[in-house]
Structure formats: structure tokens, C-alpha cells
Design a protein around this motif. Structure first.
Motif, PDB file in Angstrom:
ATOM      1  N   TYR A 258      21.684  68.884  93.754  1.00  0.00           N
ATOM      2  CA  TYR A 258      22.437  69.149  92.532  1.00  0.00           C
ATOM      3  C   TYR A 258      22.243  70.566  92.013  1.00  0.00           C
ATOM      4  O   TYR A 258      22.864  70.944  91.020  1.00  0.00           O
ATOM      5  CB  TYR A 258      22.045  68.141  91.455  1.00  0.00           C
ATOM      6  CG  TYR A 258      22.342  66.722  91.860  1.00  0.00           C
ATOM      7  CD1 TYR A 258      23.644  66.255  91.857  1.00  0.00           C
ATOM      8  CD2 TYR A 258      21.334  65.876  92.290  1.00  0.00           C
ATOM      9  CE1 TYR A 258      23.945  64.953  92.244  1.00  0.00           C
ATOM     10  CE2 TYR A 258      21.616  64.573  92.679  1.00  0.00           C
ATOM     11  CZ  TYR A 258      22.909  64.129  92.657  1.00  0.00           C
ATOM     12  OH  TYR A 258      23.199  62.850  93.058  1.00  0.00           O
ATOM     13  N   ALA A 259      21.398  71.365  92.654  1.00  0.00           N
ATOM     14  CA  ALA A 259      21.113  72.715  92.171  1.00  0.00           C
ATOM     15  C   ALA A 259      22.360  73.605  92.125  1.00  0.00           C
ATOM     16  O   ALA A 259      22.575  74.288  91.119  1.00  0.00           O
ATOM     17  CB  ALA A 259      20.013  73.354  93.017  1.00  0.00           C
ATOM     18  N   PRO A 260      23.216  73.628  93.160  1.00  0.00           N
ATOM     19  CA  PRO A 260      24.400  74.492  93.058  1.00  0.00           C
ATOM     20  C   PRO A 260      25.332  74.087  91.920  1.00  0.00           C
ATOM     21  O   PRO A 260      25.856  74.942  91.201  1.00  0.00           O
ATOM     22  CB  PRO A 260      25.095  74.310  94.413  1.00  0.00           C
ATOM     23  CG  PRO A 260      24.024  73.851  95.334  1.00  0.00           C
ATOM     24  CD  PRO A 260      23.095  73.036  94.496  1.00  0.00           C
TER      25      PRO A 260
ATOM     26  N   LEU B  24      26.276  76.441  88.706  1.00  0.00           N
ATOM     27  CA  LEU B  24      27.668  76.732  88.377  1.00  0.00           C
ATOM     28  C   LEU B  24      27.972  76.326  86.936  1.00  0.00           C
ATOM     29  O   LEU B  24      28.610  77.076  86.184  1.00  0.00           O
ATOM     30  CB  LEU B  24      28.605  76.013  89.344  1.00  0.00           C
ATOM     31  CG  LEU B  24      30.094  76.229  89.115  1.00  0.00           C
ATOM     32  CD1 LEU B  24      30.451  77.695  89.323  1.00  0.00           C
ATOM     33  CD2 LEU B  24      30.901  75.357  90.056  1.00  0.00           C
ATOM     34  N   ALA B  25      27.507  75.160  86.524  1.00  0.00           N
ATOM     35  CA  ALA B  25      27.738  74.704  85.149  1.00  0.00           C
ATOM     36  C   ALA B  25      27.061  75.630  84.145  1.00  0.00           C
ATOM     37  O   ALA B  25      27.624  75.921  83.082  1.00  0.00           O
ATOM     38  CB  ALA B  25      27.231  73.275  84.984  1.00  0.00           C
ATOM     39  N   ALA B  26      25.877  76.125  84.476  1.00  0.00           N
ATOM     40  CA  ALA B  26      25.165  77.026  83.570  1.00  0.00           C
ATOM     41  C   ALA B  26      25.884  78.353  83.408  1.00  0.00           C
ATOM     42  O   ALA B  26      25.781  79.002  82.365  1.00  0.00           O
ATOM     43  CB  ALA B  26      23.742  77.265  84.087  1.00  0.00           C
ATOM     44  N   VAL B  27      26.638  78.767  84.405  1.00  0.00           N
ATOM     45  CA  VAL B  27      27.384  80.021  84.318  1.00  0.00           C
ATOM     46  C   VAL B  27      28.737  79.807  83.653  1.00  0.00           C
ATOM     47  O   VAL B  27      29.175  80.595  82.814  1.00  0.00           O
ATOM     48  CB  VAL B  27      27.564  80.636  85.728  1.00  0.00           C
ATOM     49  CG1 VAL B  27      28.515  81.804  85.696  1.00  0.00           C
ATOM     50  CG2 VAL B  27      26.217  81.060  86.293  1.00  0.00           C
TER      51      VAL B  27
END
Length: 117
Positions: A50-52, A56-59
Motif C-alpha cells: 500500500y506504500a505507493p 500518491l494520496a499524500a501528494v
């Protein structure tokens, strides 16, 4: 007693950069220098899947939900409509290129066509 920070000399800067390079190289190379293969626990491997998506959500989330460092104040912001439409398209079609196209088309229609923020 407050301390005053003095500027670093050129030699101190070079020493700091070299020290950071050594620390970075040593900590990163421990995985390669080991004779035994590294095996992550199953829970860590599951979490790393789930890291990618999390990155992406954090950006993307702050860019969609905020403007000038504050939450968007009006619902007539083109990003608030274009982002969910693009997400729905991505889930349905599973095609990144058309997802970008659909999201941008909705955004431009609302922004240029209707004059939304």
C-alpha cells in the motif's frame, strides 16, 4: 541562554556533506553486504503493497483539497468534482492515460466553461 548560530565555513560544509554521504552509504549498504538474504515479515510485505498508493494520496490530496494553504471554501471548485470523476473512471476502466484525460476534461470544462474556481 540563547545561542547565536554562526555561519559554517566552507570546510565545515564539505565535512558535513562527506559525513552525510558516508552515513547514508553505510546504512543503505547493510542490506547488500549481508551474506544472508533478508526476509521481511509477512505483515511488513502486506503493508508495503500500500506504500505507493499512500504516497500518491499524500501528494494529491492536499493539491485537491487545499488552496493557498487553506481548505477549499466553496463546492464550486473544479478540482473537487474532477478528482472523484477521475477516480471513478480509473476504478471502472483501469487505464491511467484515459483517467488523466477524463479528469482534465472535467476540470477544464468546469474551470473554463463554467468559470469555477
Amino acid at each position: 541562554m540563547p545561542t547565536t548560530l554562526l555561519p559554517m565555513t566552507e570546510g565545515e560544509m564539505v565535512l558535513a556533506v562527506l559525513g552525510l554521504m558516508v552515513i547514508s552509504a553505510v546504512t543503505r549498504s547493510t542490506f547488500f553486504l549481508s551474506r544472508e538474504p533478508w526476509k521481511l515479515p509477512a505483515w511488513a510485505e502486506r503493508g508495503l503493497k500500500y506504500a505507493p498508493l499512500a504516497a500518491l494520496a499524500a501528494v494529491v490530496a492536499p493539491e485537491v483539497l487545499m488552496s493557498q494553504g487553506h481548505l477549499v471554501k466553496t463546492w464550486q471548485d473544479a478540482r473537487l468534482v474532477a478528482a472523484p470523476v477521475a477516480i471513478a473512471w480509473a476504478v471502472w476502466r483501469k487505464d491511467m492515460l484515459t483517467t488523466i484525460g477524463v479528469g482534465m476534461a472535467v476540470y477544464l470544462l468546469l474551470k473554463l466553461g463554467l468559470g469555477w474556481a
